[in-house]
Design a protein around this motif. Structure first.
Motif, PDB file in Angstrom:
ATOM      1  N   PRO A 503      37.428  15.791  13.022  1.00 54.92           N
ATOM      2  CA  PRO A 503      37.224  14.736  14.029  1.00 54.92           C
ATOM      3  C   PRO A 503      35.834  14.773  14.650  1.00 54.92           C
ATOM      4  N   ARG A 504      35.295  13.573  14.886  1.00 54.90           N
ATOM      5  CA  ARG A 504      33.989  13.445  15.544  1.00 54.90           C
ATOM      6  C   ARG A 504      34.147  12.973  16.989  1.00 54.90           C
ATOM      7  N   VAL A 505      35.315  12.435  17.311  1.00 56.58           N
ATOM      8  CA  VAL A 505      35.592  11.981  18.675  1.00 56.58           C
ATOM      9  C   VAL A 505      36.850  12.690  19.156  1.00 56.58           C
ATOM     10  N   TRP A 506      36.814  13.212  20.376  1.00 55.17           N
ATOM     11  CA  TRP A 506      37.935  13.978  20.930  1.00 55.17           C
ATOM     12  C   TRP A 506      38.355  13.354  22.260  1.00 55.17           C
ATOM     13  N   ASP A 507      39.652  13.213  22.449  1.00 54.30           N
ATOM     14  CA  ASP A 507      40.177  12.688  23.707  1.00 54.30           C
ATOM     15  C   ASP A 507      41.374  13.555  24.096  1.00 54.30           C
TER      16      ASP A 507
END
Length: 551
Positions: A503-507
């Motif tokens: 993953p390049r985006v984490w939430d």
């Protein structure tokens, strides 16, 4: 061959197969022998080596492939799977043909895989021989291969990619004669369970998939020179470039990896007529300063695939390269299944999958009932063809879920069909994320994240990305009281997954929106994050987003 118009408009979303041209009931090895007889002195293969552009004629390729077949059969029997673990090279192509002549199914292993991922494919396929490059990006690949092979339940010798060069050429008649329906490739692809499965593709399927794909690109009477930087461990290169070129006695120009300047130089020096790219590569080609200085006058066609291509990018590409674009669609389970025509308009190329290629029957099935949909109605795309996979290797239950007893292959893609048989894609029921032409399956990524002690639950989705098509986003719920940030989780994921899957985006969330049955409503998560897109862009560093080429 895909047609720009059908003689009679369809009335339901079911397009019969075009069987005007009979199938070639042949093998990859027999195709090689035919081309060596017809075009003995013509270049079959070109590749860069230092400052030189090397080439191998069809006669030389046959001789080298026969040596490779002899080498293989000196260690295994026909029918035994043979794995190859290497980046693109001339030796890779020789081994592809050599395994075909030996009657040994080829198991391509992606160089981007971790040791655990590669070991699974070797064990699951039952590989009895492994040919590996010495190094890959500075790492000792053959050393890794030897260590993995030592842990397999059955003996699996490891040889260098060039071992065939010292092998004797077999005596005439010494090689086997595999049947056209026998396995040629065991191509690994992941499913929604996250467990990689080996799609078994026959000689007949691969030869004819390449042949009918070329029908959409070929200019009759011309010598096609097909340049491709796509990785040979994907059917997009091993079938849809190597065998596509071979079907017309053409020349395959191999790029070791993708670099825009190198590819443009190869097109110029080889006088390539066809160039295979995924959209990410198209963007980089257009941004390369060399585009203005290279002589690309030989180039006639760009064949694209892997993800959608915006109309503006199509126009820029065709203007910049002076070539026409064709968009192809397929899967490991069904290579080169559909294609747009060169004369189609930009919207058709950008928003549709084109029409089914020859010998492929297509219909749209309503979700739930499986009944054939009406024209324009959304449903799952099904394809019935002798060019589909014969099944997943050693996985009868998974095969039955994907390939019905009636021969229909469930693609997992939500599509619609118009009266001309043109297919339009609307989504993917299997939730596959396509990043720079690489397929990423959320469940596999989720399972890797769940192995971290601090992660209680995870959901992975794709987000739009201007360059790569999509990027991987992970929603993570931590174990109460635990602490873990994007950097730690990314490092953890990289130890278990190929780099392009990380993953390049984490939430980080406290809970997930759920359906009545307790399943995570991923579309709600995705839409919520997109609605906060300005916030996401402002937190790129904190969210762990990265840019760069796939994998």
């Amino acid at each position: 061959m895909p047609k720009s118009e059908d003689p009679a408009p369809l009335t339901i979303a079911h397009r019969p197969a075009d069987e005007e041209e009979p199938l070639w009931e042949t093998t990859v090895g027999a195709l090689l022998r035919d081309m060596a007889a017809l075009h003995a002195g013509r270049a079959a293969l070109m590749w860069p080596e230092g400052e030189e552009l090397r080439e191998m004629t069809w006669r030389e390729l046959l001789e080298s492939a026969e040596r490779a077949a002899g080498l293989i059969l000196g260690r295994v029997s026909p029918g035994d799977p043979v794995a190859v673990w290497s980046a693109n090279s001339a030796d890779w192509v020789v081994l592809e043909y050599g395994a075909a002549l030996a009657g040994t199914p080829l198991v391509p292993v992606n160089t981007a895989l971790t040791d655990a991922e590669a070991a699974h494919q070797l064990r699951d396929s039952g590989a009895r021989l492994l040919l590996a490059a010495e190094t890959f990006r500075g790492r000792a690949l053959r050393e890794r291969a030897t260590a993995l092979a030592a842990e397999l339940p059955a003996p699996c010798p490891v040889l260098g990619m060039d071992a065939r060069r010292s092998a004797p050429r077999p005596e005439p008649g010494a090689l086997p004669s595999p049947a056209p329906g026998s396995p040629f490739l065991i191509q690994y692809t992941s499913g929604t369970t996250g467990t990689p499965k080996g799609a078994v593709l026959s000689h007949l399927a691969c030869v004819n998939s390449g042949r009918f794909g070329m029908a959409a690109l070929h200019e009759p009477g011309s010598h096609e020179i097909y340049c491709s930087p796509l990785p040979l461990n994907h059917v997009g290169a091993s079938v849809c470039a190597v065998l596509t070129a071979a079907s017309v006695g053409g020349t395959y120009v191999l790029a070791p990896s993708f670099d825009a300047a190198t590819v443009l130089r190869l097109v110029e020096r080889s006088r390539a007529t066809i160039l295979g790219l995924v959209p990410t590569m198209m963007t980089d080609i257009l941004a390369c300063p060399d585009l203005r200085t290279r002589d690309l006058s030989s180039l006639r066609v760009v064949c694209g695939g892997g993800s959608t291509v915006p109309p503006e990018l199509i126009r820029r590409l065709e203007d910049g390269l002076g070539a026409r674009l064709a968009i192809a669609y397929g899967q490991s389970e069904s290579p080169y299944a559909t294609s747009t025509g060169l004369s189609d308009d930009d919207v058709t190329k950008a928003e549709t999958l084109g029409r089914p290629c020859a010998h492929r029957e297509a219909r749209i099935a309503r979700l739930g009932s499986g009944e054939t949909a009406e024209l324009g109605e959304h449903g799952e795309l099904l394809i019935r063809s002798p060019l589909n996979m014969t099944g997943y290797h050693a996985r009868p239950e998974e095969t039955a879920r994907t390939l019905g007893a009636d021969g229909w292959l469930r693609t997992g893609d939500i599509c619609s069909m118009d009266a001309g048989g043109v297919l339009r894609v609307h989504g993917r029921s299997r939730e596959v994320i396509i990043r720079g032409g690489e397929n990423i399956y959320p469940r596999e990524v989720e399972e890797a994240l769940l192995a971290h002690d601090a992660v209680a639950d995870a959901a992975v989705v794709g987000l739009p990305d201007e360059r790569l098509g999509e990027k991987v986003a992970a929603f993570v719920r931590l174990v109460p009281g635990a602490a873990a940030g994007p950097g730690e989780l990314e490092f953890f994921a990289r130890s278990r997954l190929a780099a392009f899957k990380v993953p390049r985006v984490w939430d980080f969330v406290e809970g997930f929106p759920l359906t009545a049955s307790g399943k995570i409503r991923k579309h709600v998560l995705r839409e919520g994050l997109l609605n906060r897109s300005e916030e996401v862009r402002g937190q790129v560093g904190d969210l762990g987003q990265q840019s760069g080429p796939p994998g």
